[in-house]
Each structure stands twice: as structure tokens, then as C-alpha cells.
Design a protein around this motif. Structure first.
Motif, PDB file in Angstrom:
ATOM      1  N   LYS A  17       0.839  -1.201   0.000  1.00  0.00           N
ATOM      2  CA  LYS A  17       0.000   0.000   0.000  1.00  0.00           C
ATOM      3  C   LYS A  17       0.879   1.258   0.000  1.00  0.00           C
ATOM      4  O   LYS A  17       0.589   2.229  -0.702  1.00  0.00           O
ATOM      5  N   ALA A  18       1.926   1.231   0.801  1.00  0.00           N
ATOM      6  CA  ALA A  18       2.831   2.380   0.873  1.00  0.00           C
ATOM      7  C   ALA A  18       3.487   2.646  -0.472  1.00  0.00           C
ATOM      8  O   ALA A  18       3.668   3.799  -0.875  1.00  0.00           O
ATOM      9  N   ALA A  19       3.839   1.586  -1.193  1.00  0.00           N
ATOM     10  CA  ALA A  19       4.476   1.740  -2.502  1.00  0.00           C
ATOM     11  C   ALA A  19       3.512   2.355  -3.518  1.00  0.00           C
ATOM     12  O   ALA A  19       3.939   3.036  -4.450  1.00  0.00           O
ATOM     13  N   LYS A  59      13.946  -0.966  -3.315  1.00  0.00           N
ATOM     14  CA  LYS A  59      14.470  -0.128  -4.400  1.00  0.00           C
ATOM     15  C   LYS A  59      13.562   1.075  -4.651  1.00  0.00           C
ATOM     16  O   LYS A  59      14.045   2.199  -4.819  1.00  0.00           O
ATOM     17  N   VAL A  60      12.253   0.859  -4.663  1.00  0.00           N
ATOM     18  CA  VAL A  60      11.306   1.955  -4.886  1.00  0.00           C
ATOM     19  C   VAL A  60      11.520   3.072  -3.870  1.00  0.00           C
ATOM     20  O   VAL A  60      11.617   4.244  -4.230  1.00  0.00           O
ATOM     21  N   PHE A  61      11.628   2.708  -2.605  1.00  0.00           N
ATOM     22  CA  PHE A  61      11.748   3.714  -1.554  1.00  0.00           C
ATOM     23  C   PHE A  61      13.163   4.293  -1.466  1.00  0.00           C
ATOM     24  O   PHE A  61      13.327   5.494  -1.329  1.00  0.00           O
ATOM     25  N   LYS A 104       3.893  10.569 -13.162  1.00  0.00           N
ATOM     26  CA  LYS A 104       3.973   9.099 -13.230  1.00  0.00           C
ATOM     27  C   LYS A 104       2.986   8.481 -12.247  1.00  0.00           C
ATOM     28  O   LYS A 104       2.295   7.507 -12.565  1.00  0.00           O
ATOM     29  N   GLY A 105       2.875   9.062 -11.057  1.00  0.00           N
ATOM     30  CA  GLY A 105       1.950   8.564 -10.050  1.00  0.00           C
ATOM     31  C   GLY A 105       0.501   8.751 -10.459  1.00  0.00           C
ATOM     32  O   GLY A 105      -0.348   7.915 -10.158  1.00  0.00           O
ATOM     33  N   MET A 106       0.209   9.805 -11.180  1.00  0.00           N
ATOM     34  CA  MET A 106      -1.164  10.061 -11.611  1.00  0.00           C
ATOM     35  C   MET A 106      -1.606   9.079 -12.687  1.00  0.00           C
ATOM     36  O   MET A 106      -2.779   8.763 -12.791  1.00  0.00           O
TER      37      MET A 106
END
Length: 108
Positions: A17-19, A59-61, A104-106
Motif C-alpha cells: 500500500k505504501a508503494a 528499491k522503490v523507496f 507518473k503517479g497520476m
């Protein structure tokens, strides 16, 4: 299913969820703290469950934290050196990176 396994599953779900979380201000201090807390949780889970691999989430964080800290450092260094042109360039690069992540998040 054991209590330990259930707790681990809940923690992994929270990491997922955090990712997927898309903050309003991804460069805020509070969001950087949030990401560091998730990394700490990943460390704890991997130590408690040696077969658990959460490297993709790490890696994402970690990558985003590294980029933001580096860009902030560039701006601060230029300001301390009273180099307005370099500070403006560094700030512009940081804003462009932030915009790219936000867009990118949108689309995700």
C-alpha cells in the motif's frame, strides 16, 4: 496460519500500500520520513523472515530518497557558495524530477 505468518502478511500488505501511495508533496520532509520508516520495516521483516524478499519495494523507496536528498544537497551547496545560477539550475532539475514522479503517479 500462525500469528507470526499473519503479522508478516499484514506488514507486507502495508508495504505494498505504501508503494502505491501518491503523496501531494513527495519531496516533503514528512514523506521522506514515511519512506525511511517503510525501509526500516522492510529491514525488520527480512531479518525476521530470512526467506522473504522485498528488494523491489526497497528499491522503490531507497532510490527516491537518494535522488531527493542529492538534489536538495545540490541546491543547498550552490546557495552556500552564493552561486545563484547553479542554485537555479539545481532547483529546476529538482522540480522537473518531482513533476515527473507526480505525473507518473497520476498515470499509475
Amino acid at each position: 496460519i500462525s500469528n507470526s505468518a499473519a503479522d508478516t502478511m499484514k506488514a507486507v500488505i502495508e508495504i505494498k500500500k505504501a508503494a502505491m501511495h501518491r503523496p501531494i508533496n513527495p519531496d516533503s520532509e514528512s514523506h521522506l520520513v514515511f519512506k525511511q520508516n517503510v525501509l526500516n520495516t522492510i529491514d525488520l521483516l527480512e531479518k525476521a523472515q530470512p526467506g522473504l524478499e522485498l528488494g523491489d519495494y526497497r528499491k522503490v523507496f531507497a532510490d527516491r530518497i537518494r535522488i531527493v536528498v542529492s538534489q536538495h544537497s545540490d541546491v543547498i551547496t550552490a546557495l552556500r557558495q552564493r552561486d545563484g545560477d547553479h542554485a537555479a539550475e539545481a532547483a529546476e532539475a529538482h522540480l522537473q524530477t518531482s513533476l515527473r514522479y507526480r505525473l507518473k503517479g497520476m498515470s499509475a
